[in-house]
Scaffold this active site. Structure first.
Site, PDB file in Angstrom:
ATOM      1  N   PRO A 168       0.818  -1.221   0.000  1.00 12.97           N
ATOM      2  CG  PRO A 168       0.008  -0.973   2.190  1.00 12.97           C
ATOM      3  CD  PRO A 168       0.723  -1.950   1.293  1.00 12.97           C
ATOM      4  N   GLY A 170       0.424   4.107  -1.389  1.00 11.22           N
ATOM      5  CA  GLY A 170      -0.317   5.344  -1.158  1.00 11.22           C
ATOM      6  C   GLY A 170      -0.429   5.685   0.314  1.00 11.22           C
ATOM      7  CG  ASP A 171      -2.509   3.306   3.288  1.00 12.74           C
ATOM      8  OD1 ASP A 171      -3.301   4.249   3.138  1.00 12.74           O
ATOM      9  OD2 ASP A 171      -2.873   2.132   3.413  1.00 12.74           O
ATOM     10  CB  ALA A 172       4.138   4.177   2.605  1.00 11.54           C
ATOM     11  N   GLY A 175       1.503   8.918   4.922  1.00  8.65           N
ATOM     12  CA  GLY A 175       2.086   8.942   6.256  1.00  8.65           C
ATOM     13  C   GLY A 175       3.319   9.821   6.331  1.00  8.65           C
TER      14      GLY A 175
END
Length: 402
Positions: A168, A170-172, A175
């Protein structure tokens, strides 16, 4: 060496977010020395606890992504939970949340109420699409961010479908922007005299974070009239730059984009005249003749085993690397020499390997984080600071408030 103070030492962060993007922002701040308390529902039903990899019933993703945090449980939807939360938040610098827009407000935890209890509080709201706009309340996951930002459109072979990677990303990325936003807000607040230190609300859209890293694409579209398309691993803006297979089946990535590097690559290939060919003399010309130069480099790589290619490219000072698996990365002598992977102490599995703290502050040693906490493991310590004794804690537990 003993752990020495990292830049965010003394900062307290309450992380009540779920899954990955916003919690990762808090974790990165924890790596930099902040004290991070992870707040979960008493049932401990964060979806990250069920995502692979899971080893012998233990969610490794949870343990690594929430490393270094204390763990408490609290149901803020109940009146008693809301009251306890408002006592708790008074002593924190930052609140991290990722509920759908308006959710905290519906629980009586709107920004005005939070700032009434703690005027210095920085609130990071990390959602899929931000706090405003027609998509504000839509659910968001990494693959949605990647698709809507145009990121997935660039990934894959030219004649194939768009692709997501098996992680994922996009999450990283969201963040990372979250951690940057927190550090920026702290710098602004703490630069002022104490009586002027006011909290702020940060509206971070994960989709916009991905748009931000695709820096020139909107300008390219306006002035060329065309959207950039996927080209597999071949770069369309510099050449040669692609992934090539060696004679013994390994894959390398190679970048010969600047004119001096390209000349050295031609020497390594035994074809120095290529650097003077009008079709390949400059990067502009090489990008106009991508297929031709790529075919030449690919044919050379396919004729040599990895060891021979490595020797020639290293001698010519051409940037390249074998395409590593994680197995290659953990065994790489350079990463080992720099302790790029550390062992997180874990009460259930002994220890768990994880990436080291990034970046490094020269002359200082970061603290060694433990793994992500068990649900409510630090309830007694954290709530004890508020004057909640053991008997009261048991009563709250029985009522499923904690």
């Amino acid at each position: 060496m003993k752990a020495q103070g990292y830049p965010l030492q003394g900062v307290r962060i309450l992380d009540m977010a779920t899954v990955l993007a916003a919690p990762f922002a808090a974790t990165l701040c924890g790596d930099m020395g902040a004290e991070v308390v992870k707040l979960e529902l008493p049932q401990g039903n964060d979806a990250l606890r069920g995502l692979a990899p899971v080893h012998e019933g233990h969610a490794l993703f949870w343990k690594t992504a929430n490393r270094g945090k204390q763990g408490i449980s609290l149901d803020v939807r109940q009146d008693a939970g809301r009251d306890l939360f408002l006592k708790l938040i008074a002593d924190f610098d930052v609140l991290v949340e990722n509920f759908r827009t308006g959710t905290l407000d519906s629980w009586g935890l709107d920004l005005a109420t939070l700032h009434e209890r703690n005027p210095r509080l920085i609130v990071l709201r990390l959602t899929g699409f931000g706090q405003t706009g027609p998509s504000a309340r839509k659910p968001g996951f990494a693959r949605i961010f990647e698709a809507m930002s145009g990121f997935a459109h660039l990934t894959g072979e030219a004649d194939g479908p768009p692709q997501h990677m098996n992680y994922p990303l996009g999450d990283a990325i969201a963040g990372l922007f979250g951690a940057f936003a927190i550090a920026t807000a702290l710098a602004e607040r703490n630069a002022k005299p104490p009586h002027e230190q006011k909290g702020v609300e940060i509206d971070l859209s994960a989709t916009e974070a991905l748009l931000r890293v695709l820096d020139p694409l909107a300008a390219e579209y306006r002035f060329s009239g065309a959207s950039r398309e996927r080209t597999g691993s071949r770069a369309g803006y510099t050449a040669p730059s692609n992934v090539y297979q060696t004679a013994d089946g390994a894959w390398i990535t190679l970048v010969g984009s600047s004119d001096p590097i390209f000349a050295r690559l031609c020497q390594a290939m035994g074809r120095p005249a290529l650097a003077r060919d009008p079709c390949f003399q400059t990067n502009v010309e090489r990008t106009r003749n991508l297929a031709a130069i790529d075919a030449i480099v690919a044919a050379w790589c396919a004729s040599e085993p990895l060891a021979a290619l490595s020797e020639r490219l290293t001698a010519a000072d051409v940037p390249f690397s074998k395409v590593y698996s994680i197995a290659d990365a953990v065994q790489d002598p350079h990463f080992q020499a720099r302790d790029a992977f550390i062992e997180l102490p874990d009460p259930e599995l002994g220890s768990i390997p994880a990436p080291a703290v990034v970046p490094r502050f020269v002359g200082r040693v970061p603290r060694l984080p433990g793994v992500g906490p068990a649900t409510g493991q630090d309830n007694a310590a954290v709530y004890g600071r508020l004057g909640v004794d053991a008997a009261e804690l048991e009563r709250l537990k029985a009522a499923r408030v904690v």
